[in-house]
Structure formats: structure tokens, C-alpha cells
Design a protein around this motif. Sequence first.
Motif, PDB file in Angstrom:
ATOM      1  N   UNK A 146       0.821  -1.213   0.000  1.00 49.56           N
ATOM      2  CA  UNK A 146       0.000   0.000   0.000  1.00 49.56           C
ATOM      3  C   UNK A 146       0.859   1.269   0.000  1.00 49.56           C
ATOM      4  N   UNK A 147       2.169   1.081  -0.147  1.00 47.24           N
ATOM      5  CA  UNK A 147       3.120   2.202  -0.114  1.00 47.24           C
ATOM      6  C   UNK A 147       2.983   2.992   1.192  1.00 47.24           C
ATOM      7  N   UNK A 185       3.378  11.025   8.988  1.00 46.89           N
ATOM      8  CA  UNK A 185       4.140  10.246   8.024  1.00 46.89           C
ATOM      9  C   UNK A 185       5.434  10.962   7.646  1.00 46.89           C
ATOM     10  N   UNK A 186       6.476  10.178   7.447  1.00 51.73           N
ATOM     11  CA  UNK A 186       7.746  10.698   6.947  1.00 51.73           C
ATOM     12  C   UNK A 186       8.035  10.208   5.536  1.00 51.73           C
ATOM     13  N   UNK A 192       3.601  12.637   1.787  1.00 50.04           N
ATOM     14  CA  UNK A 192       3.972  13.669   2.764  1.00 50.04           C
ATOM     15  C   UNK A 192       3.736  15.052   2.185  1.00 50.04           C
ATOM     16  N   UNK A 193       4.088  15.234   0.927  1.00 49.27           N
ATOM     17  CA  UNK A 193       3.909  16.539   0.289  1.00 49.27           C
ATOM     18  C   UNK A 193       2.431  16.892   0.150  1.00 49.27           C
ATOM     19  N   UNK A 194       1.611  15.919  -0.177  1.00 51.45           N
ATOM     20  CA  UNK A 194       0.178  16.170  -0.333  1.00 51.45           C
ATOM     21  C   UNK A 194      -0.499  16.469   1.010  1.00 51.45           C
ATOM     22  N   UNK A 209      -5.236  10.655   2.169  1.00 51.15           N
ATOM     23  CA  UNK A 209      -4.741   9.353   2.595  1.00 51.15           C
ATOM     24  C   UNK A 209      -5.521   8.218   1.919  1.00 51.15           C
ATOM     25  N   UNK A 210      -6.836   8.336   1.893  1.00 52.75           N
ATOM     26  CA  UNK A 210      -7.669   7.306   1.267  1.00 52.75           C
ATOM     27  C   UNK A 210      -7.399   7.233  -0.228  1.00 52.75           C
TER      28      UNK A 210
END
Length: 255
Positions: A146-147, A185-186, A192-194, A209-210
Motif C-alpha cells: 500500500x506504499x 508520516x515521513x 507527505x507533500x500532499x 490518505x484514502x
Amino acid sequence: MSHHPLAVSVHRHEQFRQALRAHELPTSDADVDRLQEFDGELRAVLLSLIERIELALRGRLDEAGTETAGAFWHLEHRSFRPRAPVGTLRARFAHALAQSHDADLRNRPLDDLPFAVLAEELSLGTLSRTAGAVVPRLQEQVSRSFRMPQPTFRATLQHITHVRNCCAHHARVWGRPLGVPTPHYRRPTDLVERLAGAPVRSPYRSVVLIDHLASTARRPCSRSQRLTELLACHPDLLHGLHHPGGQQRAEEGSE
């Protein structure tokens, strides 16, 4: 007094009006109706994306478990962390079977069912608990698909389950913080940018996230495109999602 049947309760209608007022937006009946339509469409799109995540989770969890301990991995203690609530999970599995719409499954003992069959009867909540209880190497394999970073995967699934329940029970998403926060999140970098600038309980952070998780299940995703189009069509409502861009627009509009 109007003789037209009510579309929603008066209380719900006023809740949406108060939400608009709290964000200093117009509060006419037409504005309230538009917000209700937007919120309903957003919940519908999120549910459709969560469905994709849930189906992928069933398959990926079973794939990881089967590679390690065979098709009945969910019945093996070695598949779970030392202090995992295995007894509670088995009880949830048995309850899901007892409530199945398939009469054949209701009459079969749990020990006769491979996880691939059982998973189709499990709720997202039980799937999330199962994924959170498996040994780290299995969880790492599933989270990577799921990355997602493995340390945040369990909390991520808890959040997704909360959002799913809110949407399924028609709770208003717009203009309110969610009860279960998203993790920090890192990585991955694009996620992370979004997420940058969005509070951990903000609806916008949940939306991003979804969308990220669903994108790992199939590309291109028409449901994701629907989400993008919905947000683009209502720029004045982004602030109520705590969208960083919506916040900036609101500040510029007040100058």
C-alpha cells in the motif's frame, strides 16, 4: 407550512447551516442544500475508494500469510505477535461466519475455512485488527504493497475504518474534525507533500490518505478522478475540509 416531504430532518438541515455560519459562508437554504449535496457526494466517493482498499487488503493479507504459513495461516499462533489477542480474533471470525448470508458457510467450522474464504465475510474493522496483530514481517509485506511505512500501518487502518463508519452512517464530514487522527508520516515523499499543512484530524487529510491507498489497487482509478473533480467544482468549500489551499483562499478573501 410546506406540504413537500422533508429531504432531511430539520435538525440536520440546521446543523449544516450552523457549519456554514462557523466558516463565514452564506447560509441561505440553497447554500445549505448545496453543502448537503457536496457532503453526500464526498462520503459516497470516499466509501467507494475505501471499498477498493478493503478488497485489496483482503487479498494482500491472505497472500502474505499464505506464503509464510499456508492457506490456514490465520489459525496458526506463529502468524501473530506474541501478545496479540488471538482468542478475540477467532471469536470475531466465528461471529462473522455465524452472520454470513451464505448458508453453507454458516454451517462450516472455522477450522475448515482458508483465510481467502473467511476474509470475504469479515468487516473492515476485523480485517484491520487482524492486520494489526500479525507478526512484523507479514505486516511489512502488506503495508509495503500500500506504499505505507509499516510502523504507521495499524493506525492508518484504524483511521480508515473510522472514516468508513462515519460515511456509512451518513455523519457529516465537512466542517468538523474526525474522531480518530491520522498518523504522522515521513514517507513516501509524494504522500507527505500532499498532506503538508493539513491537521491530523482534518477531513482533507483523510481524503488524501484514502486516495493514496486506493491508488495502489488499480491505475488509473476513475473513482479518484471523481474525487478530484468534486473538489475542483467547489473551491469555496475546501476551507471546511481544512484544505491548506482552502485556508489560504479564505484568508485572502477576508483581506
